[in-house]
Design an enzyme around this catalytic site. Sequence first.
Site, mmCIF file in Angstrom:
data_model
loop_
_atom_site.group_PDB
_atom_site.id
_atom_site.type_symbol
_atom_site.label_atom_id
_atom_site.label_comp_id
_atom_site.label_asym_id
_atom_site.label_seq_id
_atom_site.Cartn_x
_atom_site.Cartn_y
_atom_site.Cartn_z
ATOM 1 N N ALA A 83 0.837 -1.116 0.040
ATOM 2 C CA ALA A 83 0.175 -0.098 -0.060
ATOM 3 C C ALA A 83 0.843 1.205 0.084
ATOM 4 O O ALA A 83 1.689 1.589 0.960
ATOM 5 C CB ALA A 83 -0.807 0.085 1.277
ATOM 6 N N PRO A 139 -5.630 8.781 -0.995
ATOM 7 C CA PRO A 139 -6.706 9.481 -1.649
ATOM 8 C C PRO A 139 -6.091 10.848 -2.282
ATOM 9 O O PRO A 139 -6.624 11.379 -3.281
ATOM 10 C CB PRO A 139 -7.750 9.798 -0.718
ATOM 11 C CG PRO A 139 -7.541 8.552 0.396
ATOM 12 C CD PRO A 139 -6.169 8.399 0.476
ATOM 13 N N SER A 198 1.720 9.361 -7.258
ATOM 14 C CA SER A 198 2.997 9.746 -7.633
ATOM 15 C C SER A 198 4.063 10.126 -6.617
ATOM 16 O O SER A 198 5.061 9.926 -6.545
ATOM 17 C CB SER A 198 3.373 9.853 -9.013
ATOM 18 O OG SER A 198 2.741 9.123 -9.856
ATOM 19 N N ARG A 207 8.638 -3.868 -12.054
ATOM 20 C CA ARG A 207 8.373 -2.969 -13.315
ATOM 21 C C ARG A 207 8.541 -3.831 -14.571
ATOM 22 O O ARG A 207 7.745 -3.781 -15.445
ATOM 23 C CB ARG A 207 8.939 -1.464 -13.539
ATOM 24 C CG ARG A 207 8.505 -0.638 -12.597
ATOM 25 C CD ARG A 207 9.170 0.676 -12.659
ATOM 26 N NE ARG A 207 8.303 1.643 -11.757
ATOM 27 C CZ ARG A 207 8.953 2.773 -11.261
ATOM 28 N NH1 ARG A 207 10.131 3.127 -11.259
ATOM 29 N NH2 ARG A 207 8.109 3.740 -10.542
ATOM 30 N N GLU A 221 2.365 0.984 -10.401
ATOM 31 C CA GLU A 221 3.787 0.984 -10.340
ATOM 32 C C GLU A 221 4.593 2.079 -11.007
ATOM 33 O O GLU A 221 5.722 1.839 -11.738
ATOM 34 C CB GLU A 221 4.196 -0.394 -10.630
ATOM 35 C CG GLU A 221 3.593 -1.325 -9.598
ATOM 36 C CD GLU A 221 4.305 -2.967 -9.859
ATOM 37 O OE1 GLU A 221 5.411 -2.764 -9.740
ATOM 38 O OE2 GLU A 221 3.643 -3.625 -9.594
#
Length: 406
Positions: free
Chosen positions: A131, A135, A139, A260, A383
């Site tokens: 996590a 909200p 980034s 990634r 990600e």
Amino acid sequence: MISFETPASITERLEFVRALAQTHMRRWARHYDEHEHQVPWEFVHAMWDEVLRTGYSFRSGTPRQGDQADVASQTLVHVIEMLSWGDAGIYLCGPGAGLGGAAIEATGTAEQKQRFLARYREGGPKWACMAMTEPHCGSDTAAIRTRAVRDGEHWVLSGEKIFVTSGHKSLVDSDGLIVVWATVDPRAGRAGIKPFVVEAGTPGLRVTKLEKKMGIRASDTASVVLEDCRIPLANLLGSEAVADPGKGFKGAMATFDATRPSVAASALGIARAALETVKELLALQGVEVRYDRPRSRMSALERDLLDMETQLRAAWLLTLKAAWLMDSRQPNTLESSMCKVKAGDVVTRVTQKGVEMMGPAGYSRALLLEKWMRDAKINDLFEGTGQINRLVIARRILGYTSRELK
């Protein structure tokens, strides 16, 4: 030196994965797309049985005892590409340590890795999640507000996280865990961010919402609230995480360097599924790429197919390089971001072009093309968005810091 020959150990594993993708994934793709949040338990148990049998994690690439660790990351991208060719949403339902495990591997001590990850080699299916997003910020990790306050022999965590992949499976459907990135000092920005492991069932930890999404709908994406969650001091990942300012943020970035390429591989599995389907359907109409002809003598459809195939192969080679660098214990921040940017662009363009080329049939539910187009876009978002990864690439190439190039 990097080799373009697929090692025998990877080829052998792909035989099982290909069969799984065909029988438990592709044929059920439409069903789970239309029944969001319904867990594909048959697939889950098939995957978990294989994990217990071989000791290999299909979500994190952890090799079994005796496996060649020097191709672990390359094996993982091959496996994920194939599973996503079957169905990306169902693939994300696969049990295992996943992104949470990647964070533990990147930031935890040897003792913490054993303590937290041993459960993913025994018992019933389990998941782990991570996590980061809140909200008010995505980034911009420096803006994280979830707090971690030391109270005696415990840390007390409070805050809200959103867009947590496999949050429900990790915290409700299994005895899993969540790696929460929280700040011990909001004034310190990124230097105050640290990773904490919170076990499923911890008082004050709640899943409050499951997102209804455009794509990858079989996968659950949850909102998680932490209300005065008390965890042991030992659940702060890393032996020097408190003493070394910025270590937590560096750990977060190391996690993304490791994962990634997996996101890129998933994107390319979707793209390959779309390209193969379009080529098969056009071949039935007598349209095939005549590779022996110059481009100027090809039809427009042939040129489109050739461009799609070229871009797919280019993105795959970038992904393999990023994985190879990881296996070689070399830095891969630049290559990791490059392959994710490229794959995100390619899967978006290939799936959109596939729908376009098939016309009304491509736009309808008669084919999976429209689903793959919906599944595709998330690979450019989670990600690290394409824009953020382009910043990472530019900074690395030009030698700028994050303050100098925003």
